[in-house]
Enzyme design. Structure first.
Site, PDB file in Angstrom:
ATOM      1  CB  CYS A  85      -0.907  -0.020   1.233  1.00 43.77           C
ATOM      2  SG  CYS A  85      -2.025   1.385   1.294  1.00 43.77           S
ATOM      3  CB  CYS A  89      -1.376   3.704   8.198  1.00 43.97           C
ATOM      4  SG  CYS A  89      -2.437   4.335   6.879  1.00 43.97           S
ATOM      5  CB  CYS A  92      -0.876  -0.361   8.351  1.00 45.10           C
ATOM      6  SG  CYS A  92      -1.623  -1.577   7.253  1.00 45.10           S
ATOM      7  CB  CYS A 129     -15.536  -7.197   6.662  1.00 43.79           C
ATOM      8  SG  CYS A 129     -16.892  -6.996   7.799  1.00 43.79           S
ATOM      9  CB  CYS A 160     -18.533  -4.798   5.540  1.00 43.69           C
ATOM     10  SG  CYS A 160     -17.571  -3.388   6.139  1.00 43.69           S
ATOM     11  CB  CYS A 220     -18.290   0.293   9.285  1.00 44.97           C
ATOM     12  SG  CYS A 220     -17.149  -0.566  10.385  1.00 44.97           S
ATOM     13  NE  ARG A 298     -17.574  -5.445  13.806  1.00 47.19           N
ATOM     14  CZ  ARG A 298     -17.873  -4.689  12.749  1.00 47.19           C
ATOM     15  NH1 ARG A 298     -16.947  -3.966  12.182  1.00 47.19           N
ATOM     16  NH2 ARG A 298     -19.089  -4.672  12.258  1.00 47.19           N
TER      17      ARG A 298
HETATM   18  N1  SAM Z   1      -6.655   0.508   3.202  1.00 46.96           N
HETATM   19  C1  SAM Z   1      -7.919   0.735   3.752  1.00 46.96           C
HETATM   20  C2  SAM Z   1      -7.937   1.855   4.750  1.00 46.96           C
HETATM   21  O1  SAM Z   1      -6.932   2.074   5.406  1.00 46.96           O
HETATM   22  O2  SAM Z   1      -8.966   2.488   4.910  1.00 46.96           O
HETATM   23  C3  SAM Z   1      -8.557  -0.481   4.354  1.00 46.96           C
HETATM   24  C4  SAM Z   1      -7.773  -1.479   5.153  1.00 46.96           C
HETATM   25  S1  SAM Z   1      -7.099  -0.953   6.710  1.00 46.96           S
HETATM   26  C5  SAM Z   1      -6.089  -2.303   7.138  1.00 46.96           C
HETATM   27  C6  SAM Z   1      -8.471  -0.969   7.829  1.00 46.96           C
HETATM   28  C7  SAM Z   1      -8.250  -0.523   9.245  1.00 46.96           C
HETATM   29  O3  SAM Z   1      -7.593  -1.544   9.982  1.00 46.96           O
HETATM   30  C8  SAM Z   1      -7.386   0.689   9.498  1.00 46.96           C
HETATM   31  O4  SAM Z   1      -8.090   1.875   9.305  1.00 46.96           O
HETATM   32  C9  SAM Z   1      -6.994   0.523  10.949  1.00 46.96           C
HETATM   33  O5  SAM Z   1      -7.911   1.201  11.792  1.00 46.96           O
HETATM   34  C10 SAM Z   1      -7.082  -0.986  11.169  1.00 46.96           C
HETATM   35  N2  SAM Z   1      -5.742  -1.548  11.418  1.00 46.96           N
HETATM   36  C11 SAM Z   1      -4.756  -1.713  10.513  1.00 46.96           C
HETATM   37  N3  SAM Z   1      -3.648  -2.226  11.079  1.00 46.96           N
HETATM   38  C12 SAM Z   1      -3.936  -2.379  12.400  1.00 46.96           C
HETATM   39  C13 SAM Z   1      -3.189  -2.854  13.523  1.00 46.96           C
HETATM   40  N4  SAM Z   1      -1.923  -3.248  13.415  1.00 46.96           N
HETATM   41  N5  SAM Z   1      -3.803  -2.888  14.725  1.00 46.96           N
HETATM   42  C14 SAM Z   1      -5.090  -2.480  14.844  1.00 46.96           C
HETATM   43  N6  SAM Z   1      -5.833  -2.024  13.823  1.00 46.96           N
HETATM   44  C15 SAM Z   1      -5.276  -1.962  12.613  1.00 46.96           C
HETATM   45 FE1  SF4 Z   2      -2.805   1.118   3.436  1.00 49.96          FE
HETATM   46 FE2  SF4 Z   2      -2.707  -0.092   5.786  1.00 49.96          FE
HETATM   47 FE3  SF4 Z   2      -3.045   2.519   5.666  1.00 49.96          FE
HETATM   48 FE4  SF4 Z   2      -5.043   0.891   4.855  1.00 49.96          FE
HETATM   49  S1  SF4 Z   2      -4.239   1.079   6.915  1.00 49.96           S
HETATM   50  S2  SF4 Z   2      -4.284   2.741   3.845  1.00 49.96           S
HETATM   51  S3  SF4 Z   2      -3.820  -0.781   4.022  1.00 49.96           S
HETATM   52  S4  SF4 Z   2      -1.208   1.407   4.986  1.00 49.96           S
END
Ligand code: SAM
Ligand code: SF4
Ligand code: DTB
Length: 364
Positions: A85, A89, A92, A129, A160, A220, A298
């Site tokens: 990606c 973040c 992530c 989802c 979802c 959500c 949730r």
């Molecule tokens: N890329 C899209 C986005 O960021 O909107 C969708 C997938 S992203 C993995 C969905 C959500 O998962 C993120 O917004 C975050 O809140 C949660 N998430 C991701 N990594 C995480 C982690 N290590 N621990 C807890 N929540 C996590």
């Molecule tokens: Fe990409 Fe992870 Fe951020 Fe979603 S949460 S936008 S998958 S880096």
């Protein structure tokens, strides 16, 4: 103020008087539900600051006035496009910049996705989802996405998706395909946001939420607790959700899953902040329940390393939805066997999709 608020139970040898219970609630004097969108940060901070038993009692009361106690909605996750990606973040492992060793994959084909959905349905899940590691979907991806939505719906499951930022046109396309929910988290307070993500703004997140809401898809949206944020940030996070023009129908509260090789996983490792305090996590769930009484709250990521008793407190404090199965998107989850045992011990039962809809309608 400490990161965990102002209540200092053992601050002195004197017997301390408990604070007056003049905090705001979302129940009127008849115990009827009022959905408010005008919460102030001060009111939300006062909810957090209450003695724990008062807060949980209040949250449980609001929960029982708006939902059937003991019923928990079950959703199953599938990563339909993993890793690589372009966003940064800090939490992530799917960010291209993370050094977590995760292998990037292409978008799964529709058949594979539908097979997973059928398995999830067999295991009792009412919602499927699908998550993609994208900044936003490309228009060329939309036909496959639409087929996935239609196929999962045909199986009688709620759908979802979480695909990153959406334009108005893309939201409309997903809505027309029959998408039930779109997940797009605000993640944390507006102030803390830029310490976690620099490739998009809090405002960008709100814009997609508005597009999703306007296209008639259920929203959500929630976030992550335990990213080194302060209590004030948790107040700001709940405040941002609870003052949206309409509350999200689902509010996922994730406990950070600290993954080695991610910015936050590495930064918080071996510090006192490495794991959010369980009581503070339950407080966040309780305050979300009180301020957004009709929403499904949730208990999301982080359950794998959470004790049964902490999870039980979360359910008592108003959490009424979980992710099932042994995998979230890329990291581990509690698993069906552990959840079956937990549900049996606590006397919890899975909520059917129709019952969930009734609860919402009744509260509107
Ligand atoms: N890329 C899209 C986005 O960021 O909107 C969708 C997938 S992203 C993995 C969905 C959500 O998962 C993120 O917004 C975050 O809140 C949660 N998430 C991701 N990594 C995480 C982690 N290590 N621990 C807890 N929540 C996590
Ligand atoms: Fe990409 Fe992870 Fe951020 Fe979603 S949460 S936008 S998958 S880096
Ligand atoms: C949400 O708030 N939590 C889910 C879902 N929305 C998409 C994702 C949690 C991901 C945890 C890390 C992983 O497994 O990759």
């Amino acid at each position: 103020m400490s990161d965990y608020g102002t209540v200092k139970p053992f601050a002195s040898s004197e017997v301390e008087k408990r604070p007056d219970q003049n905090v705001s609630t979302s129940l009127d004097t008849n115990g009827e539900n009022i959905v408010r969108n005008d919460w102030t940060r001060e009111e939300i901070a006062a909810l957090f600051d209450q003695p724990f038993d008062d807060l949980v009692f209040q949250a449980a009361t609001v929960h029982r006035a708006n939902h059937k106690a003991g019923e928990v909605q079950l959703s199953t996750l599938l990563s339909i496009k993993t890793g690589g990606c372009p966003e940064d973040c800090g939490y992530c492992n799917q960010s291209a910049g993370a050094k977590s060793g995760l292998k990037a994959e292409k978008l799964l084909d529709v058949r594979t996705v539908l097979q997973s959905a059928a398995q999830a349905k067999d295991r009792g899940s009412s919602r499927f989802c699908m998550g993609a590691a994208w900044r936003n979907p490309k228009n060329r991806d939309m036909p496959a996405i639409i087929e996935m939505i239609k196929g999962v719906r045909q199986m009688g499951m709620e759908t979802c998706m979480t695909l990153g930022m959406l334009t108005k046109e893309q939201s409309e396309m997903l809505s027309e395909a029959g998408l039930d929910y779109y997940n797009h988290n605000i993640d944390t307070s507006p102030e803390h946001y830029e310490k976690v993500i620099t490739t998009r703004t809090f405002g960008d997140r709100l814009e997609t939420l508005e597009n999703v809401r306007n296209s008639g898809i259920n929203v959500c949206s929630g976030g992550i607790v335990g990213m080194g944020e302060t209590r004030e940030d948790r107040v700001g996070f709940v405040h941002a959700l609870a003052t949206l023009p309409r509350h999200p129908e689902s509010v996922p509260v994730n406990a950070l899953v600290p993954v080695k090789g991610t910015v936050l996983g590495d930064m918080l490792a071996d510090t006192p902040l490495a794991k959010i305090d369980d009581i503070e996590f339950v407080r966040t769930i309780a305050v979300a329940r009180i301020t957004m009484p009709a929403s499904m709250v949730r208990l999301s990521a982080g359950r794998e390393s959470m004790s049964e008793s902490t999870q039980a407190l979360c359910f008592l404090a108003g959490a009424n939805s979980i992710f099932t199965g042994d995998k979230l998107l890329t990291t581990g989850n509690a698993g069906d066997d552990a959840d079956e045992t937990l549900f049996a011990k606590l006397g919890l039962v899975p909520m059917a999709a129709e019952q969930r809809d009734c609860a919402l309608e009744a509260a509107e």
